[in-house]
Design a protein around this motif. Structure first.
Motif, PDB file in Angstrom:
ATOM      1  N   LEU A  96      88.344  48.334  48.129  1.00  0.00           N
ATOM      2  CA  LEU A  96      87.161  48.687  47.362  1.00  0.00           C
ATOM      3  C   LEU A  96      87.574  48.747  45.901  1.00  0.00           C
ATOM      4  O   LEU A  96      88.720  49.073  45.599  1.00  0.00           O
ATOM      5  N   GLY A 145      86.632  38.475  49.161  1.00  0.00           N
ATOM      6  CA  GLY A 145      85.801  39.633  48.860  1.00  0.00           C
ATOM      7  C   GLY A 145      84.478  39.247  48.247  1.00  0.00           C
ATOM      8  O   GLY A 145      84.233  38.095  47.863  1.00  0.00           O
ATOM      9  N   THR A 148      93.344  49.556  47.811  1.00  0.00           N
ATOM     10  CA  THR A 148      93.557  48.907  49.102  1.00  0.00           C
ATOM     11  C   THR A 148      94.020  49.907  50.140  1.00  0.00           C
ATOM     12  O   THR A 148      94.850  50.792  49.844  1.00  0.00           O
ATOM     13  N   ASN A 165      83.497  45.723  43.818  1.00  0.00           N
ATOM     14  CA  ASN A 165      84.154  44.766  44.703  1.00  0.00           C
ATOM     15  C   ASN A 165      84.331  45.391  46.080  1.00  0.00           C
ATOM     16  O   ASN A 165      84.587  46.590  46.201  1.00  0.00           O
ATOM     17  N   VAL A 166      84.277  44.569  47.102  1.00  0.00           N
ATOM     18  CA  VAL A 166      84.608  45.003  48.457  1.00  0.00           C
ATOM     19  C   VAL A 166      85.101  43.781  49.218  1.00  0.00           C
ATOM     20  O   VAL A 166      84.594  42.675  49.027  1.00  0.00           O
ATOM     21  N   TYR A 213      82.012  40.198  45.107  1.00  0.00           N
ATOM     22  CA  TYR A 213      82.078  40.789  43.770  1.00  0.00           C
ATOM     23  C   TYR A 213      80.712  40.662  43.102  1.00  0.00           C
ATOM     24  O   TYR A 213      80.173  39.557  42.994  1.00  0.00           O
ATOM     25  N   ASN A 244      91.344  47.412  42.074  1.00  0.00           N
ATOM     26  CA  ASN A 244      91.114  47.540  43.513  1.00  0.00           C
ATOM     27  C   ASN A 244      91.944  48.655  44.111  1.00  0.00           C
ATOM     28  O   ASN A 244      93.074  48.915  43.686  1.00  0.00           O
ATOM     29  N   TYR A 263      91.638  46.476  53.962  1.00  0.00           N
ATOM     30  CA  TYR A 263      90.423  46.243  53.191  1.00  0.00           C
ATOM     31  C   TYR A 263      90.583  46.883  51.810  1.00  0.00           C
ATOM     32  O   TYR A 263      91.484  47.701  51.593  1.00  0.00           O
TER      33      TYR A 263
END
Length: 235
Positions: A44, A95, A233, A75-76, A97, A231, A42
């Motif tokens: 963020l 994702g 990760t 973002n996620v 956004y 990001n 995942y």
């Protein structure tokens, strides 16, 4: 804001690279991690969007350009990574956004006319090719590029009202190309990856006003999003 993002990301990369390349510690973490055919994770992160605007008539003697100000968004999302060989991976990164942009139109005196707030919540789905170097101790730099599509949950494309009623309209669906770079950092329990990408829309997002001579959209030939993603990760 975009310059600040870029500087922060470079500092993270530089610190990680210095720690790994010049440290006496040579124990390799997660030695077999990259041998897996499929891996998951995942991310963020943060984003900064603006618009690239092209005009039908560019009059340098008059103030005709639209001023754009952007705010940092977030973002996620999830990551699916498929190994092709030791240097190539195919990645899917769906994702959510969120971002906000303000458009300031010239030749108006009242805020209700010159200001348009564009709040967007995208479901963003990129398909990316990751090209990695040889692993150096516990880091591995890479380049990444690909194409993506987004669905704007906040779109007002079908709204019958336009700028004459205070509504600036954009399309729901957009396609992009993306390029960027990052560093895989192999920690004891997981792989941590900071990365930065530039994102550039290929499709026009403007929904023009009903009046072809509209003072808001009449002189705009195309309006395309572009942005920077940072990001972090975890895999």
């Amino acid at each position: 804001m975009r310059k600040l993002f870029f500087v922060l990301c470079l500092l993270v990369f530089a610190q990680a690279a210095t720690a790994q390349l010049f440290s006496k510690e040579r124990l390799a973490n997660l030695e077999t991690f990259d041998n897996r055919f499929l891996t998951w994770g995942y991310f963020l992160g943060f984003n900064s969007y603006d618009f690239k605007i092209e005009y039908k008539n560019q009059n340098t003697d008059l103030n005709t350009d639209v001023l754009i100000t952007e705010e940092a968004g977030f973002n996620v999302g999830l990551i699916g990574d498929m190994r092709i060989n030791k240097h190539l991976n195919l990645r899917l990164e769906p994702g959510l956004y969120y971002t906000k942009r303000d458009l300031y139109f010239p030749n108006f005196t009242e805020e209700k006319d010159f200001l348009r707030e564009i709040k967007s919540t995208y479901i963003h789905v990129p398909l990316l090719l990751k090209v990695s170097t040889k692993r150096l101790n516990n880091i591995k730099p890479f380049l990444v590029g690909g194409v993506s599509a987004s669905f704007n949950l906040s779109s007002n494309e079908d709204n019958p009202e336009d700028n004459f009623e205070g509504q600036f309209r954009t399309t729901t669906n957009t396609t992009y190309y993306e390029v960027g770079f990052g560093i895989d950092i192999y920690l004891y329990y997981f792989k941590f990856t900071p990365s930065i990408r530039g994102v550039f829309a290929m499709s026009d997002e403007l929904v023009a006003d009903d009046d072809p001579n509209s003072p808001w959209t009449g002189n705009i030939s195309s309006l395309k999003s572009r942005g920077v993603f940072i990001n972090f990760t975890f895999q």
